[in-house]
Design a protein around this motif. Structure first.
Motif, short mmCIF file in Angstrom:
data_model
loop_
_atom_site.label_atom_id
_atom_site.label_comp_id
_atom_site.label_asym_id
_atom_site.label_seq_id
_atom_site.Cartn_x
_atom_site.Cartn_y
_atom_site.Cartn_z
N ILE A 17 1.15 -1.46 -0.07
CA ILE A 17 -0.16 0.06 0.34
C ILE A 17 0.67 0.74 -0.31
O ILE A 17 0.68 2.65 -0.73
N PHE A 18 1.80 1.50 0.71
CA PHE A 18 2.86 1.92 1.11
C PHE A 18 3.71 2.45 -0.41
O PHE A 18 4.26 3.93 -0.44
N PHE A 19 4.13 1.30 -0.73
CA PHE A 19 5.24 1.32 -1.89
C PHE A 19 4.90 -0.03 -3.02
O PHE A 19 5.39 -0.71 -2.20
N PRO A 20 4.88 0.04 -3.93
CA PRO A 20 4.06 -1.02 -4.51
C PRO A 20 5.36 -1.90 -4.73
O PRO A 20 7.20 -1.24 -5.59
N GLY A 21 5.18 -3.44 -4.27
CA GLY A 21 6.69 -3.89 -4.68
C GLY A 21 7.46 -4.53 -3.56
O GLY A 21 8.26 -5.14 -3.06
N LEU A 22 7.39 -4.31 -2.68
CA LEU A 22 7.89 -3.62 -0.65
C LEU A 22 7.19 -5.18 -0.60
O LEU A 22 7.96 -5.39 -0.01
N GLN A 24 6.25 -7.99 -2.04
CA GLN A 24 6.86 -9.26 -2.12
C GLN A 24 8.25 -9.24 -2.00
O GLN A 24 9.17 -9.77 -1.42
N LEU A 25 8.87 -7.80 -1.98
CA LEU A 25 10.97 -7.61 -1.34
C LEU A 25 10.69 -8.41 -0.29
O LEU A 25 11.56 -9.15 0.49
N VAL A 26 9.69 -7.85 0.88
CA VAL A 26 9.71 -8.52 2.07
C VAL A 26 9.26 -10.10 2.29
O VAL A 26 9.39 -10.49 3.12
N GLN A 27 8.50 -10.51 1.15
CA GLN A 27 8.66 -11.79 0.59
C GLN A 27 9.92 -12.67 0.70
O GLN A 27 10.06 -13.96 0.25
N GLY A 28 10.85 -11.38 -0.61
CA GLY A 28 12.02 -12.43 -0.84
C GLY A 28 11.91 -12.35 -2.30
O GLY A 28 13.11 -14.07 -2.30
N ARG A 29 11.03 -12.18 -2.51
CA ARG A 29 10.59 -12.71 -4.52
C ARG A 29 11.78 -10.82 -5.43
O ARG A 29 10.22 -10.21 -5.28
N ILE A 30 12.82 -10.92 -5.33
CA ILE A 30 13.18 -9.78 -5.80
C ILE A 30 12.95 -9.47 -6.80
O ILE A 30 12.75 -7.65 -7.40
N LEU A 31 12.82 -10.32 -8.25
CA LEU A 31 12.19 -10.34 -9.36
C LEU A 31 10.84 -9.85 -9.43
O LEU A 31 10.99 -8.17 -10.05
N ALA A 32 10.14 -10.70 -8.75
CA ALA A 32 8.46 -9.80 -9.14
C ALA A 32 8.43 -8.50 -8.03
O ALA A 32 7.92 -7.35 -8.69
N ALA A 33 9.66 -7.66 -7.31
CA ALA A 33 9.19 -6.78 -5.91
C ALA A 33 10.40 -5.00 -7.97
O ALA A 33 9.02 -4.51 -6.95
N LEU A 34 10.89 -5.82 -8.75
CA LEU A 34 11.53 -5.28 -9.88
C LEU A 34 10.25 -4.92 -10.57
O LEU A 34 10.19 -3.91 -11.09
N ILE A 35 9.81 -5.73 -10.69
CA ILE A 35 8.35 -5.39 -12.23
C ILE A 35 7.39 -5.13 -11.80
O ILE A 35 6.78 -3.83 -12.30
N PHE A 36 6.68 -5.06 -10.60
CA PHE A 36 6.06 -3.82 -10.02
C PHE A 36 5.93 -2.41 -9.30
O PHE A 36 5.56 -1.60 -9.76
N ALA A 37 7.22 -2.64 -8.50
CA ALA A 37 8.05 -1.07 -8.79
C ALA A 37 7.64 -0.39 -10.16
O ALA A 37 7.52 0.52 -10.54
N ILE A 58 -3.98 -1.03 -12.23
CA ILE A 58 -4.55 -1.56 -11.94
C ILE A 58 -3.15 -2.30 -11.34
O ILE A 58 -2.92 -3.34 -10.31
N VAL A 59 -1.54 -1.55 -12.00
CA VAL A 59 -0.83 -2.58 -11.49
C VAL A 59 -0.58 -2.51 -9.25
O VAL A 59 -0.35 -3.69 -9.35
N TYR A 60 -0.78 -1.93 -9.63
CA TYR A 60 -1.23 -0.88 -8.01
C TYR A 60 -2.14 -2.08 -7.11
O TYR A 60 -1.31 -2.97 -6.00
N VAL A 61 -2.63 -2.15 -7.41
CA VAL A 61 -4.11 -3.32 -7.10
C VAL A 61 -3.52 -4.82 -7.15
O VAL A 61 -3.96 -5.32 -6.39
N TRP A 62 -2.91 -5.08 -8.56
CA TRP A 62 -2.27 -6.08 -8.56
C TRP A 62 -1.47 -6.56 -7.13
O TRP A 62 -0.81 -8.02 -7.30
N ILE A 65 -2.90 -7.32 -4.27
CA ILE A 65 -3.20 -8.94 -3.85
C ILE A 65 -2.60 -10.04 -4.01
O ILE A 65 -2.82 -11.19 -3.83
N ASP A 66 -1.33 -9.42 -4.99
CA ASP A 66 -0.28 -10.46 -5.10
C ASP A 66 0.49 -11.21 -4.11
O ASP A 66 0.41 -12.34 -3.57
N ALA A 67 1.15 -10.23 -3.25
CA ALA A 67 1.70 -9.95 -2.14
C ALA A 67 0.93 -10.48 -0.84
O ALA A 67 1.12 -11.98 -0.15
N ALA A 68 -0.93 -10.57 -0.77
CA ALA A 68 -1.89 -11.78 0.23
C ALA A 68 -2.02 -12.83 -0.25
O ALA A 68 -2.15 -13.47 0.48
#
Length: 72
Positions: A17-22, A24-37, A58-62, A65-68
């Motif tokens: 919510i605060f930073f898109p991709g963060l 995924q980064l917390v979950q350890g998914r670096i590539l997904a975090a970079l793509i979303f950001a 759309i990417v923001y909401v996605w 949802i992807d992290a959840a």
């Protein structure tokens, strides 16, 4: 992380919510975090063209949802 609905996924979704991709980064998914950001901030930077702004929304909401819903 235990799976969908676990505390870690909730924290990751809140981070997005605060930073898109963060989240995924917390979950350890670096590539997904970079793509979303990159997709979000690229679209947000071109908001005046309207379509990239819609894509950024759309990417923001996605990303949230992807992290959840992530299962390791």
């Amino acid at each position: 992380m235990s799976g969908q609905g676990s505390g870690g996924n909730v924290i990751a979704a809140l981070c997005n919510i605060f930073f898109p991709g963060l989240g995924q980064l917390v979950q350890g998914r670096i590539l997904a975090a970079l793509i979303f950001a990159i997709l979000f901030f690229g679209g947000a930077a071109l908001w005046f063209l309207i379509v990239p702004g819609i894509i950024a929304a759309i990417v923001y909401v996605w990303a949230i949802i992807d992290a959840a819903r992530y299962r390791s």
